[in-house]
Design a protein around this motif. Structure first.
Motif, PDB file in Angstrom:
ATOM      1  N   GLN A  45     -23.814 -34.105  12.338  1.00 53.72           N
ATOM      2  CA  GLN A  45     -24.690 -33.018  11.897  1.00 53.72           C
ATOM      3  C   GLN A  45     -26.094 -33.568  11.630  1.00 53.72           C
ATOM      4  OE1 GLN A  45     -21.912 -31.153   8.868  1.00 53.72           O
ATOM      5  NE2 GLN A  45     -22.584 -29.342  10.009  1.00 53.72           N
ATOM      6  N   ASN A  46     -26.457 -34.595  12.378  1.00 51.84           N
ATOM      7  CA  ASN A  46     -27.766 -35.223  12.285  1.00 51.84           C
ATOM      8  C   ASN A  46     -28.859 -34.185  12.582  1.00 51.84           C
ATOM      9  OD1 ASN A  46     -30.205 -36.508  13.265  1.00 51.84           O
ATOM     10  ND2 ASN A  46     -29.070 -38.429  13.350  1.00 51.84           N
TER      11      ASN A  46
ATOM     12  N   SER B  70     -19.527 -26.125  17.209  1.00 49.71           N
ATOM     13  CA  SER B  70     -19.213 -25.781  15.817  1.00 49.71           C
ATOM     14  C   SER B  70     -18.304 -26.880  15.293  1.00 49.71           C
ATOM     15  CB  SER B  70     -18.478 -24.440  15.737  1.00 49.71           C
ATOM     16  OG  SER B  70     -19.304 -23.403  16.185  1.00 49.71           O
ATOM     17  N   LYS B  71     -18.580 -27.360  14.090  1.00 50.29           N
ATOM     18  CA  LYS B  71     -17.737 -28.441  13.563  1.00 50.29           C
ATOM     19  C   LYS B  71     -16.317 -27.944  13.267  1.00 50.29           C
ATOM     20  CE  LYS B  71     -18.898 -28.309   8.676  1.00 50.29           C
ATOM     21  NZ  LYS B  71     -19.361 -29.048   7.526  1.00 50.29           N
ATOM     22  N   SER B  72     -16.150 -26.630  13.188  1.00 53.63           N
ATOM     23  CA  SER B  72     -14.820 -26.075  12.953  1.00 53.63           C
ATOM     24  C   SER B  72     -14.069 -25.795  14.257  1.00 53.63           C
ATOM     25  CB  SER B  72     -14.933 -24.786  12.137  1.00 53.63           C
ATOM     26  OG  SER B  72     -15.691 -23.821  12.848  1.00 53.63           O
ATOM     27  N   ASP B  73     -14.677 -26.073  15.393  1.00 53.31           N
ATOM     28  CA  ASP B  73     -14.041 -25.832  16.688  1.00 53.31           C
ATOM     29  C   ASP B  73     -12.967 -26.890  16.963  1.00 53.31           C
ATOM     30  OD1 ASP B  73     -14.526 -24.064  19.207  1.00 53.31           O
ATOM     31  OD2 ASP B  73     -14.191 -26.096  19.966  1.00 53.31           O
ATOM     32  N   ALA B  74     -11.960 -26.523  17.748  1.00 53.95           N
ATOM     33  CA  ALA B  74     -10.856 -27.435  18.058  1.00 53.95           C
ATOM     34  C   ALA B  74     -11.350 -28.741  18.678  1.00 53.95           C
ATOM     35  CB  ALA B  74      -9.864 -26.752  18.993  1.00 53.95           C
ATOM     36  N   LYS B  75     -12.349 -28.681  19.554  1.00 53.28           N
ATOM     37  CA  LYS B  75     -12.820 -29.912  20.204  1.00 53.28           C
ATOM     38  C   LYS B  75     -13.374 -30.908  19.189  1.00 53.28           C
ATOM     39  CE  LYS B  75     -16.997 -27.671  21.864  1.00 53.28           C
ATOM     40  NZ  LYS B  75     -16.485 -26.349  21.642  1.00 53.28           N
ATOM     41  N   ALA B  76     -14.000 -30.409  18.135  1.00 51.43           N
ATOM     42  CA  ALA B  76     -14.518 -31.302  17.093  1.00 51.43           C
ATOM     43  C   ALA B  76     -13.362 -32.014  16.386  1.00 51.43           C
ATOM     44  CB  ALA B  76     -15.367 -30.517  16.092  1.00 51.43           C
TER      45      ALA B  76
ATOM     46  N   PHE C 187     -25.590 -19.672  18.289  1.00 52.79           N
ATOM     47  CA  PHE C 187     -25.519 -19.927  16.845  1.00 52.79           C
ATOM     48  C   PHE C 187     -26.464 -18.967  16.131  1.00 52.79           C
ATOM     49  CE2 PHE C 187     -24.141 -23.798  18.914  1.00 52.79           C
ATOM     50  CZ  PHE C 187     -22.980 -24.085  18.222  1.00 52.79           C
ATOM     51  N   GLU C 188     -25.934 -17.794  15.766  1.00 54.09           N
ATOM     52  CA  GLU C 188     -26.770 -16.733  15.198  1.00 54.09           C
ATOM     53  C   GLU C 188     -27.409 -17.099  13.861  1.00 54.09           C
ATOM     54  OE1 GLU C 188     -23.667 -13.763  13.051  1.00 54.09           O
ATOM     55  OE2 GLU C 188     -23.691 -13.701  15.239  1.00 54.09           O
ATOM     56  N   ASN C 189     -26.847 -18.066  13.151  1.00 52.70           N
ATOM     57  CA  ASN C 189     -27.431 -18.490  11.876  1.00 52.70           C
ATOM     58  C   ASN C 189     -28.453 -19.612  12.045  1.00 52.70           C
ATOM     59  OD1 ASN C 189     -25.946 -16.623  10.352  1.00 52.70           O
ATOM     60  ND2 ASN C 189     -24.171 -17.971  10.391  1.00 52.70           N
ATOM     61  N   GLY C 190     -28.767 -19.932  13.298  1.00 53.66           N
ATOM     62  CA  GLY C 190     -29.819 -20.900  13.587  1.00 53.66           C
ATOM     63  C   GLY C 190     -29.467 -22.339  13.276  1.00 53.66           C
ATOM     64  N   LYS C 191     -30.500 -23.155  13.244  1.00 55.78           N
ATOM     65  CA  LYS C 191     -30.340 -24.601  13.038  1.00 55.78           C
ATOM     66  C   LYS C 191     -29.778 -24.954  11.670  1.00 55.78           C
ATOM     67  CE  LYS C 191     -34.665 -25.454  14.510  1.00 55.78           C
ATOM     68  NZ  LYS C 191     -35.866 -26.287  14.783  1.00 55.78           N
ATOM     69  N   ASP C 192     -29.856 -24.033  10.729  1.00 58.55           N
ATOM     70  CA  ASP C 192     -29.363 -24.313   9.382  1.00 58.55           C
ATOM     71  C   ASP C 192     -27.924 -23.862   9.163  1.00 58.55           C
ATOM     72  OD1 ASP C 192     -31.795 -25.482   8.607  1.00 58.55           O
ATOM     73  OD2 ASP C 192     -32.662 -23.496   8.287  1.00 58.55           O
ATOM     74  N   ASP C 193     -27.263 -23.414  10.228  1.00 61.57           N
ATOM     75  CA  ASP C 193     -25.868 -22.999  10.142  1.00 61.57           C
ATOM     76  C   ASP C 193     -25.031 -24.190   9.659  1.00 61.57           C
ATOM     77  OD1 ASP C 193     -23.169 -22.362  10.670  1.00 61.57           O
ATOM     78  OD2 ASP C 193     -23.739 -21.070  12.347  1.00 61.57           O
ATOM     79  N   PRO C 194     -24.306 -24.054   8.551  1.00 60.65           N
ATOM     80  CA  PRO C 194     -23.522 -25.178   8.027  1.00 60.65           C
ATOM     81  C   PRO C 194     -22.392 -25.617   8.970  1.00 60.65           C
ATOM     82  CG  PRO C 194     -23.116 -23.195   6.738  1.00 60.65           C
ATOM     83  CD  PRO C 194     -24.209 -22.861   7.712  1.00 60.65           C
ATOM     84  N   ASP C 195     -22.046 -24.769   9.947  1.00 59.79           N
ATOM     85  CA  ASP C 195     -20.984 -25.116  10.891  1.00 59.79           C
ATOM     86  C   ASP C 195     -21.540 -25.779  12.156  1.00 59.79           C
ATOM     87  OD1 ASP C 195     -18.192 -25.116  11.486  1.00 59.79           O
ATOM     88  OD2 ASP C 195     -18.528 -23.474  12.905  1.00 59.79           O
TER      89      ASP C 195
END
Length: 166
Positions: free
Chosen positions: A92-93, A54-60, A109-117
């Motif tokens: 996010q390529n 997730s781009k909002s995760d600490a590792k990111a 990722f429950e929102n699938g490949k289109d999840d903005p995160d």
């Protein structure tokens, strides 16, 4: 960097392990390090490893702040250990996201490949080392004992090799 043959060897060592520990420098004031398990998603290795996040995760955030990372893979049962160092980036390529998408990733990722995160970590490996011993524990104990009795003898505990830029 390493040769195509060496990249193939590294892949043969880490592929069956599947999960490595990604170590990043934390963004906290203490400047510590933090490791967390990451699952391989690719089916080949050419010097770059990819992981979903997730781009909002600490590792990111940590990788954006400091691109130096370390990945370790360990299989004590088979006496295989791999440590890889490189530079990470968050992307996010869509092409990469589509290429490695699978049911295991979809479960996270429950929102699938289109999840903005949804993002991917791209780790370009620059150096590392690996240890690979086919010897069982009894043989290793014998080698250590032999080296203790004969101080000029180095125990033969298997293969150890460094690669890349120091």
């Amino acid at each position: 960097m390493s040769s195509p043959e060496h990249k193939k060897l590294i892949w043969e060592l880490i592929k069956p392990i599947k999960v490595g520990m990604l170590v990043t420098k934390t963004t906290e004031d203490s400047g510590g390090m933090r490791g967390r398990p990451m699952s391989l998603v690719q089916d080949a290795y050419d010097g770059t490893l990819f992981f979903y996040t997730s781009k909002s995760d600490a590792k990111a955030f940590e990788i954006v702040n400091d691109t130096d990372v370390c990945l370790t893979f360990s299989n004590p049962k088979d006496n295989v250990y791999v440590s890889l160092t490189g530079k990470g980036c968050v992307t996010q390529n869509k092409e990469l996201i589509d290429r490695y998408w699978n049911p295991w990733v979809a479960a996270w990722f429950e929102n699938g490949k289109d999840d903005p995160d949804l993002a991917m970590l791209e780790i370009k490996i620059s150096k590392g080392e690996h240890w690979d011993s086919k010897n069982n524990t009894l043989v290793q104990i014998f080698e250590l004992a032999k080296a203790t009795i004969k101080p000029a003898t180095t125990p033969n505990l298997g293969k150890h090799e460094k690669f890349g830029k120091e």
